[in-house]
Design a protein around this motif. Structure first.
Motif, PDB file in Angstrom:
ATOM      1  N   LEU A   1      13.941  48.308   3.372  1.00 19.37           N
ATOM      2  CA  LEU A   1      13.762  48.699   4.764  1.00 19.37           C
ATOM      3  C   LEU A   1      15.107  48.897   5.451  1.00 19.37           C
ATOM      4  N   ALA A   2      16.014  47.958   5.218  1.00 18.88           N
ATOM      5  CA  ALA A   2      17.330  48.058   5.847  1.00 18.88           C
ATOM      6  C   ALA A   2      18.098  49.257   5.317  1.00 18.88           C
ATOM      7  N   ILE A   3      18.027  49.498   4.009  1.00 17.26           N
ATOM      8  CA  ILE A   3      18.754  50.620   3.410  1.00 17.26           C
ATOM      9  C   ILE A   3      18.282  51.943   3.991  1.00 17.26           C
ATOM     10  N   ARG A   4      16.994  52.068   4.228  1.00 13.73           N
ATOM     11  CA  ARG A   4      16.411  53.308   4.759  1.00 13.73           C
ATOM     12  C   ARG A   4      16.436  53.376   6.281  1.00 13.73           C
ATOM     13  N   GLY A   5      16.887  52.314   6.932  1.00 15.56           N
ATOM     14  CA  GLY A   5      16.971  52.314   8.387  1.00 15.56           C
ATOM     15  C   GLY A   5      15.616  52.231   9.072  1.00 15.56           C
ATOM     16  N   LEU A   6      14.634  51.640   8.373  1.00 14.46           N
ATOM     17  CA  LEU A   6      13.300  51.522   8.942  1.00 14.46           C
ATOM     18  C   LEU A   6      13.189  50.254   9.780  1.00 14.46           C
ATOM     19  N   ASP A   7      12.477  50.350  10.881  1.00 13.03           N
ATOM     20  CA  ASP A   7      12.247  49.196  11.738  1.00 13.03           C
ATOM     21  C   ASP A   7      11.314  48.229  11.020  1.00 13.03           C
ATOM     22  N   PHE A   8      11.606  46.951  11.122  1.00 10.26           N
ATOM     23  CA  PHE A   8      10.756  45.959  10.479  1.00 10.26           C
ATOM     24  C   PHE A   8      10.813  44.650  11.253  1.00 10.26           C
ATOM     25  N   LYS A   9       9.745  43.900  11.144  1.00 12.42           N
ATOM     26  CA  LYS A   9       9.665  42.578  11.747  1.00 12.42           C
ATOM     27  C   LYS A   9       9.093  41.647  10.692  1.00 12.42           C
ATOM     28  N   LEU A  10       9.975  41.064   9.899  1.00  9.35           N
ATOM     29  CA  LEU A  10       9.529  40.219   8.799  1.00  9.35           C
ATOM     30  C   LEU A  10       9.192  38.807   9.245  1.00  9.35           C
ATOM     31  N   GLY A  11       9.577  38.440  10.442  1.00  9.52           N
ATOM     32  CA  GLY A  11       9.304  37.095  10.940  1.00  9.52           C
ATOM     33  C   GLY A  11      10.576  36.413  11.378  1.00  9.52           C
ATOM     34  N   ARG A  12      10.398  35.280  12.036  1.00 12.04           N
ATOM     35  CA  ARG A  12      11.536  34.531  12.569  1.00 12.04           C
ATOM     36  C   ARG A  12      12.294  33.773  11.486  1.00 12.04           C
ATOM     37  N   GLU A  13      11.599  33.438  10.386  1.00 16.06           N
ATOM     38  CA  GLU A  13      12.192  32.593   9.358  1.00 16.06           C
ATOM     39  C   GLU A  13      11.477  32.824   8.034  1.00 16.06           C
ATOM     40  N   PRO A  14      12.107  32.497   6.911  1.00 16.59           N
ATOM     41  CA  PRO A  14      11.390  32.570   5.638  1.00 16.59           C
ATOM     42  C   PRO A  14      10.203  31.609   5.687  1.00 16.59           C
ATOM     43  N   SER A  15       9.059  32.064   5.230  1.00 12.90           N
ATOM     44  CA  SER A  15       7.869  31.243   5.373  1.00 12.90           C
ATOM     45  C   SER A  15       6.782  31.684   4.413  1.00 12.90           C
ATOM     46  N   ASP A  16       5.782  30.838   4.224  1.00 13.77           N
ATOM     47  CA  ASP A  16       4.600  31.153   3.433  1.00 13.77           C
ATOM     48  C   ASP A  16       3.646  31.967   4.305  1.00 13.77           C
ATOM     49  N   THR A  17       3.346  33.183   3.890  1.00 11.48           N
ATOM     50  CA  THR A  17       2.509  34.096   4.668  1.00 11.48           C
ATOM     51  C   THR A  17       1.146  33.509   4.976  1.00 11.48           C
ATOM     52  N   PHE A  18       0.578  32.788   4.044  1.00 14.00           N
ATOM     53  CA  PHE A  18      -0.776  32.281   4.241  1.00 14.00           C
ATOM     54  C   PHE A  18      -0.820  31.077   5.170  1.00 14.00           C
ATOM     55  N   THR A  19       0.066  30.099   4.971  1.00  5.61           N
ATOM     56  CA  THR A  19      -0.011  28.884   5.782  1.00  5.61           C
ATOM     57  C   THR A  19       0.774  28.979   7.091  1.00  5.61           C
ATOM     58  N   HIS A  20       1.699  29.920   7.192  1.00  6.77           N
ATOM     59  CA  HIS A  20       2.477  30.083   8.421  1.00  6.77           C
ATOM     60  C   HIS A  20       2.577  31.572   8.735  1.00  6.77           C
ATOM     61  N   ASN A  21       1.461  32.132   9.154  1.00  8.04           N
ATOM     62  CA  ASN A  21       1.367  33.551   9.478  1.00  8.04           C
ATOM     63  C   ASN A  21       2.267  33.837  10.681  1.00  8.04           C
ATOM     64  N   GLN A  22       3.360  34.534  10.468  1.00 10.00           N
ATOM     65  CA  GLN A  22       4.318  34.772  11.541  1.00 10.00           C
ATOM     66  C   GLN A  22       3.934  35.927  12.457  1.00 10.00           C
ATOM     67  N   HIS A  23       2.870  36.632  12.128  1.00 11.54           N
ATOM     68  CA  HIS A  23       2.426  37.752  12.954  1.00 11.54           C
ATOM     69  C   HIS A  23       0.920  37.652  13.208  1.00 11.54           C
ATOM     70  N   PRO A  24       0.450  36.562  13.786  1.00 14.31           N
ATOM     71  CA  PRO A  24      -0.997  36.368  13.918  1.00 14.31           C
ATOM     72  C   PRO A  24      -1.690  37.435  14.768  1.00 14.31           C
ATOM     73  N   ASP A  25      -0.984  38.034  15.701  1.00 12.50           N
ATOM     74  CA  ASP A  25      -1.595  39.026  16.584  1.00 12.50           C
ATOM     75  C   ASP A  25      -1.328  40.463  16.160  1.00 12.50           C
ATOM     76  N   LEU A  26      -0.613  40.675  15.064  1.00 14.63           N
ATOM     77  CA  LEU A  26      -0.294  42.020  14.601  1.00 14.63           C
ATOM     78  C   LEU A  26      -1.550  42.760  14.174  1.00 14.63           C
ATOM     79  N   ARG A  27      -1.707  43.989  14.672  1.00 17.53           N
ATOM     80  CA  ARG A  27      -2.774  44.885  14.234  1.00 17.53           C
ATOM     81  C   ARG A  27      -2.104  46.231  13.984  1.00 17.53           C
ATOM     82  N   ALA A  28      -1.967  46.595  12.707  1.00 23.00           N
ATOM     83  CA  ALA A  28      -1.171  47.754  12.299  1.00 23.00           C
ATOM     84  C   ALA A  28      -2.034  48.964  11.989  1.00 23.00           C
ATOM     85  N   ASP A  29      -1.440  50.152  12.125  1.00 22.54           N
ATOM     86  CA  ASP A  29      -2.093  51.388  11.699  1.00 22.54           C
ATOM     87  C   ASP A  29      -2.104  51.477  10.178  1.00 22.54           C
TER      88      ASP A  29
END
Length: 170
Positions: A1-29
């Protein structure tokens, strides 16, 4: 993502996606994902009854159906996702996976969320020899407009593509 200059929001910190969902309100196209295949040690008791498990609680011994439902949960009502998983995810019956798959096919009053299944050629990845497949899932599969393009009504239909013989190892 960084190499291609794409916008991204991976989260505030490294985390387990299942137990610490960093984007609970995200609804993507659109969501494109290549999660690790067949993870067996992903489950945590706090995930029991999680709202992401709309089609059934995934088995504790394999995260494939957790990945599918996690991605679906984060889609807008007209969103679509493509997920690469192990071929076994298309047919496994262990620990309720067949029931979850059936619920996904029959969801939304028979319209289903499974749009397309692609069986891919073997040896696609350097890191594993496990055959892979591509799941295309979609919410809102009825007639509609996406960026001024009229879509056909795909409710109740699933496209199956057997691409296993369409590649050559180089």
């Amino acid at each position: 993502l960084a190499i291609r200059g794409l916008d991204f929001k991976l989260g505030r910190e490294p985390s387990d996606t299942f137990t610490h969902n960093q984007h609970p309100d995200l609804r993507a196209d659109f969501v494109v994902a290549g999660p690790p295949f067949n993870i067996s040690d992903w489950w945590h008791a706090s995930l029991t009854g999680d709202p992401r498990w709309e089609y059934g609680q995934p088995p504790a011994g394999n995260a494939n159906y957790a990945w599918l439902q996690h991605m679906l949960h984060h889609l807008k009502p007209t969103g679509r996702t493509g997920i690469v998983l192990a071929n076994g995810s298309m047919s496994s019956q262990q620990s309720g996976e067949g029931e979850i798959r059936k619920a996904m096919l029959e969801a939304a009053e028979g319209a289903g969320v499974v749009d397309c299944m692609v069986a891919m050629p073997g040896q696609l990845f350097y890191s594993t020899q496990i055959p892979a497949c591509l799941w295309i899932l979609a919410k809102g599969r009825s007639n509609g407009l996406v960026k001024k393009t009229k879509l056909r009504d795909r409710r109740g239909e699933v496209l199956f593509i057997d691409a296993r013989k369409m590649g050559v190892l180089v």
